[in-house]
Design an enzyme around this catalytic site. Structure first.
Site, PDB file in Angstrom:
ATOM      1  N   THR A  72       0.814  -1.221   0.000  1.00 47.32           N
ATOM      2  CA  THR A  72       0.000   0.000   0.000  1.00 47.32           C
ATOM      3  C   THR A  72       0.846   1.269   0.000  1.00 47.32           C
ATOM      4  O   THR A  72       0.301   2.367  -0.089  1.00 47.32           O
ATOM      5  CB  THR A  72      -0.914   0.050   1.237  1.00 47.32           C
ATOM      6  OG1 THR A  72      -0.097   0.090   2.414  1.00 47.32           O
ATOM      7  CG2 THR A  72      -1.851  -1.151   1.290  1.00 47.32           C
TER       8      THR A  72
ATOM      9  N   ARG B   5      13.064  -9.056   4.953  1.00 46.42           N
ATOM     10  CA  ARG B   5      12.151  -8.867   6.086  1.00 46.42           C
ATOM     11  C   ARG B   5      11.863 -10.160   6.849  1.00 46.42           C
ATOM     12  O   ARG B   5      11.555 -10.118   8.033  1.00 46.42           O
ATOM     13  CB  ARG B   5      10.830  -8.262   5.617  1.00 46.42           C
ATOM     14  CG  ARG B   5      10.940  -6.799   5.215  1.00 46.42           C
ATOM     15  CD  ARG B   5       9.576  -6.165   5.128  1.00 46.42           C
ATOM     16  NE  ARG B   5       9.644  -4.775   4.700  1.00 46.42           N
ATOM     17  CZ  ARG B   5       8.574  -3.999   4.547  1.00 46.42           C
ATOM     18  NH1 ARG B   5       7.372  -4.473   4.790  1.00 46.42           N
ATOM     19  NH2 ARG B   5       8.712  -2.748   4.157  1.00 46.42           N
TER      20      ARG B   5
ATOM     21  N   CYS C 136      -2.940   3.799   7.477  1.00 43.47           N
ATOM     22  CA  CYS C 136      -3.349   3.443   6.117  1.00 43.47           C
ATOM     23  C   CYS C 136      -4.638   2.640   6.220  1.00 43.47           C
ATOM     24  O   CYS C 136      -4.724   1.684   6.990  1.00 43.47           O
ATOM     25  CB  CYS C 136      -2.238   2.637   5.456  1.00 43.47           C
ATOM     26  SG  CYS C 136      -2.741   1.337   4.341  1.00 43.47           S
TER      27      CYS C 136
ATOM     28  N   CYS D 181      -4.477  -1.107   5.349  1.00 44.98           N
ATOM     29  CA  CYS D 181      -3.650  -1.777   6.363  1.00 44.98           C
ATOM     30  C   CYS D 181      -4.427  -1.925   7.663  1.00 44.98           C
ATOM     31  O   CYS D 181      -4.331  -2.937   8.365  1.00 44.98           O
ATOM     32  CB  CYS D 181      -2.374  -0.988   6.627  1.00 44.98           C
ATOM     33  SG  CYS D 181      -1.464  -0.503   5.162  1.00 44.98           S
TER      34      CYS D 181
END
Length: 434
Positions: free
Chosen positions: A170, A242, A342, A345
């Site tokens: 996003t 990540r 967001c 999110c």
């Protein structure tokens, strides 16, 4: 005298050319080695050539998943053959497609911090609110003591079609995003040295870490590669950096998947008898049939009958006190979802935290007390969140299983390229010096 000088010059020229030829040969060898170790991955199409799939590397993780009752190979096999196909069909049915959620951003923490205001500007971060009004029959409102939102407050709730709002990249980054996760880990489930944590506290940390890994994998698997052309695809470098480069994050992903799967199977009687009523009898019968196939699949029952054993927890005098403490910590984590800047999110954060809270409620307690002699009661939104969370985790495990080796090979290629650049620079410097 002149002849002697000429000989020296010629000798120097020969030495210089030997350096040049030697350096050039070294560079060619390095390039050849790099080309052999670097996978060719066509990012723009999002498709990967067969050469990138390395079956011999797929089971990098082996043995029993820590604190669980199934091994990695069995989980991968069951997920690919049984769970993932069933869950994919389930979440597309009218009952599981819609989720009721409070979308507006109203952070109870840091209200005066201007750097953490809600960031709703990017189009890929906005929620599509297109609905089918026929799908909302049979909603029941009861509160979950593990989560923060008041699910009975319909005036603040929005119905969202999850199929129109996939969990993906996003563009949500910066201080706001970092501070959410910092608060989740540091204030509610800190990672102390292993000897300082009891088993229950470790489990809370592993659940949040596993959920965090899954979210990162979904961002990497559906990433905006080129904003100018609206090109989406896989970002394997992001997934490696990540998640994959930290083995404990992958292990915690598998743990969280088995934990939630255990909650679903433990609630089998309730989920089998639940009314999946959306006003569409054909679709509702299909939903009920798919749910039964998930709950009573013979392959799952034979290979992994008890994904996680919750009976060994909350023993001793501190059991009830510890349960209430961890419930309060998880409730704080739930409240932090209102601070996510967001909109999309926030939607998926709230859904998955509610799903995890529902799993905790099924396996452990209601209001910190044992409910083994009580009838389990779930609201419709909790069931929707629970199954969608299990599907999210299933997708993450499938993506790691299928693309993990390619991501690691890509990273190896990056390292090789870096070494190659360094080698070329050293060789060129030696040529210049001569």
């Amino acid at each position: 005298m002149v002849e002697s000088e000429v000989k020296k010059i010629k000798k120097g020229d020969k030495m210089k050319w030997r350096w040049v030829i030697g350096a050039f040969t070294t560079i060619l060898l390095a390039i050849a080695l790099a080309s052999r170790s670097t996978p060719k991955i066509p990012f723009k199409s999002g498709q990967f050539s067969k050469s990138c799939h390395c079956p011999q590397d797929k089971h990098r993780y082996s043995g029993i998943v820590e604190d669980c009752c199934c091994d990695y190979e069995t989980v991968d096999h069951l997920n690919e053959e049984v769970l993932h196909p069933l869950l994919q069909d389930l979440v597309k049915t009218p009952f599981f497609r819609y989720f009721k959620v409070k979308l507006w951003c109203n952070c109870p923490f840091w209200p005066d911090d201007d750097d953490l205001k809600c960031q709703e500007g990017k189009p890929q971060a906005a929620v599509d609110r297109t609905l089918d009004s026929k799908a909302f029959r049979g909603w029941t409102e009861t509160d979950n003591p593990w989560t923060y939102d008041d699910e009975t407050d319909n005036s603040e709730m929005t119905y969202v079609n999850l199929q129109l709002n996939p969990e993906r990249y996003t563009g949500y980054t910066g201080p706001s995003a970092r501070r959410i996760w910092d608060a989740v880990y540091s204030e509610n489930c800190p990672k102390y040295p292993a000897e300082e944590l009891c088993q229950e506290e470790k489990i809370l940390y592993k659940l949040i870490s596993g959920l965090h890994s899954s979210i990162s994998i979904h961002i990497a698997s559906d990433y905006l590669l080129d904003e100018a052309t609206n090109l989406w695809g896989h970002n394997l470098d992001l997934m490696y950096n990540r998640v994959l480069r930290y083995p404990n994050r992958v292990q915690n992903l598998y743990f969280t998947f088995l934990f939630v799967l255990r909650a679903v199977t433990k609630a089998a009687d309730y989920l089998e008898q639940a009314e999946y009523d959306t006003g569409n009898p054909t679709e509702d019968l299909k939903t009920h049939s798919l749910m039964r196939q998930l709950l009573y699949n013979p392959k799952l029952q034979a290979a992994c009958p008890l994904p996680f054993d919750e009976a060994k927890l909350w023993k001793g005098q501190r059991g009830p006190e510890l349960k209430q403490k961890i419930q309060a910590q998880f409730k704080n984590i739930s409240a932090l979802m209102d601070c996510v800047g967001c909109e999309k999110c926030r939607l998926w954060g709230k859904l998955q935290v509610l799903g995890l809270g529902t799993a905790l409620k099924i396996l452990f307690s209601v209001n910190g007390e044992d409910h083994s002699h009580q009838t389990l009661e779930l609201q419709r939104n909790e069931v929707i969140a629970l199954i969608n969370l299990l599907n999210r985790l299933s997708e993450s495990i499938k993506f790691v299983h299928e693309m993990g080796a390619a991501a690691e090979k890509l990273n190896e290629g990056t390292v090789t390229s870096t070494r190659l650049n360094s080698l070329v620079q050293q060789a060129w410097a030696s040529i210049v010096k001569t």
